[in-house]
Design an enzyme around this catalytic site. Structure first.
Site, PDB file in Angstrom:
ATOM      1  N   TYR A   1       0.820  -1.215   0.000  1.00 17.26           N
ATOM      2  CA  TYR A   1       0.000   0.000   0.000  1.00 17.26           C
ATOM      3  C   TYR A   1       0.855   1.266   0.000  1.00 17.26           C
ATOM      4  CZ  TYR A   1      -3.629   3.302   1.251  1.00 17.26           C
ATOM      5  OH  TYR A   1      -4.475   4.373   1.232  1.00 17.26           O
TER       6      TYR A   1
ATOM      7  N   LYS B   1       4.065   8.229  14.302  1.00 12.91           N
ATOM      8  CA  LYS B   1       2.951   7.522  13.655  1.00 12.91           C
ATOM      9  C   LYS B   1       2.178   6.687  14.659  1.00 12.91           C
ATOM     10  CE  LYS B   1       0.563   6.282  10.017  1.00 12.91           C
ATOM     11  NZ  LYS B   1       1.108   5.451   8.943  1.00 12.91           N
TER      12      LYS B   1
ATOM     13  N   TYR C   1      -4.302  21.123  26.380  1.00 16.07           N
ATOM     14  CA  TYR C   1      -4.226  19.937  27.243  1.00 16.07           C
ATOM     15  C   TYR C   1      -3.363  18.814  26.659  1.00 16.07           C
ATOM     16  CZ  TYR C   1      -8.361  22.167  29.278  1.00 16.07           C
ATOM     17  OH  TYR C   1      -9.226  23.062  29.831  1.00 16.07           O
TER      18      TYR C   1
ATOM     19  N   CYS D   1     -13.554  21.399  38.241  1.00 10.61           N
ATOM     20  CA  CYS D   1     -14.400  20.987  37.122  1.00 10.61           C
ATOM     21  C   CYS D   1     -14.083  19.606  36.571  1.00 10.61           C
ATOM     22  CB  CYS D   1     -14.317  22.020  35.993  1.00 10.61           C
ATOM     23  SG  CYS D   1     -14.939  23.648  36.449  1.00 10.61           S
TER      24      CYS D   1
ATOM     25  N   LYS E   1      -3.364  24.477  39.484  1.00  9.11           N
ATOM     26  CA  LYS E   1      -2.547  24.866  38.338  1.00  9.11           C
ATOM     27  C   LYS E   1      -2.039  26.281  38.553  1.00  9.11           C
ATOM     28  CE  LYS E   1      -6.263  26.620  35.328  1.00  9.11           C
ATOM     29  NZ  LYS E   1      -6.886  26.484  33.990  1.00  9.11           N
TER      30      LYS E   1
END
Length: 438
Positions: free
Chosen positions: A13, A211, A258, A269, A325
């Site tokens: 391929y 990959k 993120y 949250c 954070k």
């Protein structure tokens, strides 16, 4: 653009598509395969795969005289400026890539270039684990040829999707080249110059790994969407409408947000809403295998940080950052708080510097959180970084900001540092600095 003679090893391929597209860009391409049927197909102007547009492209390039194939490796390599390796790397019984085909090709190239006087660039297009190019390099060096002087082994991963591979070949997000060899780089810059995409140069190991990361993330996205759909279906919520809205957010949802390695998530949250979603699923007997494991994976990151600190064998620890954070004073569900609870339970002496928490004077929600979760934590707050410097034998960085960065540069290498957020752009050349995941 400079045209090259390119030997493409493996006419499956990736190899068939790569050979036809490279010929379309003006190169002389020789396909190489042990399967004589595939060789005959190419020499008849026919593709070895079924794919949109490939039959016309192979036929046209064969007629133009730029695309042929053979099974004779020695002749192909002697004519080629570049060897492009596209052989398969299937999974073994344990899931690890089977590199036997690529090793076999490397040994054949090694034998074929013994009498060659020209510089040879060997491009690994196959998807292989980090370190494979180095192994191939050593195998080819058995020929007596010198690494980086007589030949170079380059990682050049492909980003082709079945069904749209030709379009993807000419319109990739970028072309990634993993090598530091300038001769090889210049060749690949020339080859890919007609493609309207940036050429990015990186270390071979990064190029080899990408990959696997790409496809694993794509698999994760498919599973995420289907787990959401399963829960929505049980609640009579239209998942296609929901996910249609979800992907419209390009600031946080479909974005780089993120997606950089660092410390665990926390706050008011993410933990709360993830738990709520999983609770809804359990109440409806809907199994969410991926989403139900996210919280455990996050907790494992805190365990990794704890293990690193314990391994240093130093009891007096200074911590830069307490809130969940940087840039906030919110202590709710802070992974730093969870980490400190474990350290305090093991008898460590702790001092913490967090200017935002100091400024808030531990009022409201933060005050209640400390009083209910770690009542004595407020007593561990230092008024300034100088106190941390005088107290700590080991400094742990949990917040990324300029003040903390300047402090770390000041104390290295006199004090040991464990960095959970990669506060420094480049890893210092000292054994006193360790990163959580780098």
């Amino acid at each position: 653009m400079t045209a090259y003679t390119i030997a493409v090893f493996g006419l499956g391929y990736v190899g068939c598509v790569s050979a036809a597209c490279l010929a379309e860009m003006g190169n002389q391409v020789i396909g190489v395969d042990v399967n004589l049927h595939k060789v005959d197909l190419i020499n008849q102007g026919k593709p070895t795969i079924v794919e949109k547009g490939i039959a016309e492209l192979v036929e046209d390039q064969h007629k133009q005289g730029r695309l042929s194939a053979r099974s004779d490796i020695q002749t192909a390599v002697s004519q080629a400026d570049i060897c492009l390796v596209c052989v398969g790397t299937p999974s073994d019984k344990n899931g690890y890539p089977d590199l036997s085909f690529i090793r076999h090709v490397a040994d054949q190239i090694s034998e074929a270039i013994k009498g060659s006087e020209k510089f040879q660039t060997i491009i690994i297009r196959s998807t292989v684990p980090p370190g494979t190019c180095r192994e191939i390099e050593l195998r080819i060096a058995r020929s007596g040829k010198r690494v980086d002087e007589d030949f170079a082994v380059v990682s050049n991963p492909e980003f082709l999707r079945e069904g749209t591979s030709i379009e993807d070949y000419f319109n990739p997000p970028y072309t990634l080249i993993g090598t530091r060899n300038e001769k090889a780089l210049e060749m690949l810059r020339q080859i890919y110059s007609p493609i309207p995409a940036p050429i990015l140069e990186t270390d071979r190991e990064v190029a080899e790994m990408i990959k696997y990361v790409n496809n694993s993330f794509h698999a994760l996205k498919v599973v995420f969407a289907n787990e959401v759909a399963a829960l929505c279906h049980s609640m009579n919520v239209d998942p296609h409408t929901l996910m249609g809205l979800f992907v419209k957010d390009r600031h946080l949802n479909i974005s780089p947000a993120y997606l950089m390695p660092g410390f665990a998530y926390g706050g008011s949250c993410l933990p709360k809403d993830l738990r709520a979603l999983n609770a809804m699923a359990r109440s409806r007997n809907v199994e969410l295998s991926v989403l139900s494991s996210v919280e455990r994976s996050n907790a494992m990151l805190i365990e990794r940080a704890l293990d690193m600190i314990v391994a240093e064998g130093m009891v007096r620890v200074g911590v830069l950052g307490l809130a969940f954070k940087s840039g906030t004073d919110d202590l709710r569900e802070s992974p730093v708080v969870k980490l400190l609870e474990r350290l305090l339970g093991k008898g460590y002496e702790i001092k913490i510097y967090d200017n935002n928490v100091l400024t808030s004077q531990l009022m409201g929600a933060n005050k209640n959180y400390i009083e209910s979760t770690v009542p004595h934590l407020a007593k561990l707050l230092a008024p300034d970084l100088q106190e941390i410097k005088e107290f700590a034998d080991l400094v742990v960085v949990t917040h990324k900001n300029q003040e903390n960065r300047d402090f770390i540069l000041d104390i290295l290498p006199s004090k040991k540092v464990i960095d959970l957020v990669r506060i420094l752009d480049a890893k210092p050349t000292t054994d006193h600095y360790k990163g959580l995941l780098w």
